[in-house]
Motif scaffolding. Structure first.
Motif, short mmCIF file in Angstrom:
data_model
loop_
_atom_site.label_atom_id
_atom_site.label_comp_id
_atom_site.label_asym_id
_atom_site.label_seq_id
_atom_site.Cartn_x
_atom_site.Cartn_y
_atom_site.Cartn_z
N GLU A 127 37.98 8.08 -14.60
CA GLU A 127 37.88 8.41 -16.02
C GLU A 127 37.69 9.91 -16.06
O GLU A 127 36.69 10.43 -15.55
N ALA A 128 38.69 10.60 -16.62
CA ALA A 128 38.66 12.06 -16.62
C ALA A 128 38.41 12.57 -18.03
O ALA A 128 38.79 11.93 -19.01
N ARG A 129 37.79 13.76 -18.09
CA ARG A 129 37.51 14.37 -19.41
C ARG A 129 38.80 14.88 -20.02
O ARG A 129 39.64 15.46 -19.32
N LEU A 148 48.91 5.78 -15.01
CA LEU A 148 48.13 5.98 -16.23
C LEU A 148 47.74 4.63 -16.82
O LEU A 148 48.57 3.73 -16.94
N LEU A 149 46.47 4.49 -17.21
CA LEU A 149 46.02 3.23 -17.83
C LEU A 149 45.79 3.41 -19.33
O LEU A 149 46.19 2.58 -20.13
N ARG A 150 45.14 4.51 -19.72
CA ARG A 150 44.82 4.74 -21.13
C ARG A 150 44.58 6.23 -21.34
O ARG A 150 44.06 6.89 -20.43
N ARG A 151 44.94 6.70 -22.52
CA ARG A 151 44.77 8.15 -22.73
C ARG A 151 44.43 8.43 -24.18
O ARG A 151 45.03 7.85 -25.08
N SER A 152 43.44 9.30 -24.40
CA SER A 152 43.16 9.77 -25.76
C SER A 152 42.86 11.26 -25.65
O SER A 152 42.92 11.83 -24.56
N THR A 195 40.89 10.31 -20.27
CA THR A 195 42.09 9.72 -19.67
C THR A 195 41.65 8.79 -18.56
O THR A 195 40.86 9.18 -17.69
N LEU A 196 42.14 7.57 -18.61
CA LEU A 196 41.79 6.59 -17.58
C LEU A 196 43.04 6.36 -16.73
O LEU A 196 44.11 6.02 -17.26
#
Ligand code: URA
Length: 247
Positions: free
Chosen positions: A143-145, A174-178, A182-183
């Motif tokens: 899980e990245a900032r 990539l699993l999820r990104r906002s 970023t997951l």
């Protein structure tokens, strides 16, 4: 039947080969005069012995090969991967109980990293998993900032430049990104110090949470946090296969 050739090793390697302790612990045992070979107390750990021929004793008890054990731990955040911590922090051995007497970790995870950590007293197996030539994949959920963009993912896949040299190609999914987080999953074949954290920093982000979810095709699965389980033979061979996820 062909007989196995006798193995000659220095006493520290011999004790670790028998699955009795790590080499560092063997050095301590020798230095404290607890090891005898053919009746004589040994003080020098560089002395060579022949396994199966020389009579080795620890505390006057015959040193026999231990049954090989392979254990998976779901390491929680906050535990250091060491037997004794000079700073008195919690260690992974606090979670192993009795089992810990014989086992050494295969590689390590940072204190702030959770996930799959293997332990064994089979030094050959551990060496095969760790040697860079084996290219055993370690898969991490990151899980990245902030928002890690596609170009950053491409760079991670190709390899990034770190202070200790470029990283080998990695698989990234990539699993999820906002905008905030970023997951993603990343599978690497190297095992350098804080490697994933440094790779993520090299592409302009920062790791918020890091968990190892697989080693080769052996998944952490549903093992509860802080718990251990013994691996079966079939599972051990999974370590040398590549994991299906992380494209
Ligand atoms: N990469 C890291 O940055 N930390 C770990 O614990 C494992 C891999």
């Amino acid at each position: 039947m062909r007989k196995q050739p006798l193995e000659r090793k220095t006493i520290d390697r011999a004790l670790s080969r028998l699955g009795l302790c790590s080499r560092t612990e063997a050095l301590d045992l020798v230095r404290s005069g607890r090891v005898r070979v053919n009746g004589f107390v040994l003080r020098d750990a560089s002395i060579w012995v022949t396994l199966g021929l020389d009579q080795i004793e620890i505390d006057s008890r015959r040193a026999k090969a231990q049954e090989k054990l392979y254990v998976a731990l779901h390491k929680p955040v906050g535990y250091v991967t060491t037997r004794r911590d000079p700073e008195g922090r919690k260690t992974v051995y606090d979670l192993l109980g009795e089992l810990g007497t014989w086992l050494a970790p295969i590689g390590r995870l940072d204190r702030d990293t959770s996930g799959l950590l293997l332990f064994t007293n089979d030094t050959d197996f551990a060496a095969r998993v760790l040697e860079p030539r084996s290219k055993v994949e370690k898969r991490y959920r990151v899980e990245a900032r902030g928002r890690v963009d596609d170009e950053a993912f491409e760079r991670l896949r190709r390899g990034v430049e770190l202070a200790d040299g470029p990283t080998a190609p990695a698989r990234v999914e990539l699993l999820r990104r906002s905008k905030e987080r970023t997951l993603f999953e990343i599978a690497i074949t190297e095992g350098r110090n804080r490697q994933v954290r440094r790779m993520v920093e090299a592409v302009g982000s920062k790791v918020h949470k890091l968990a190892r979810v697989a080693i080769g095709a052996l998944e952490l699965g549903s093992l509860a946090v802080g718990k251990t389980r013994e691996l079966e033979g079939r599972e051990r061979s999974l370590v040398h296969r590549s994991s299906p996820k992380a494209t």
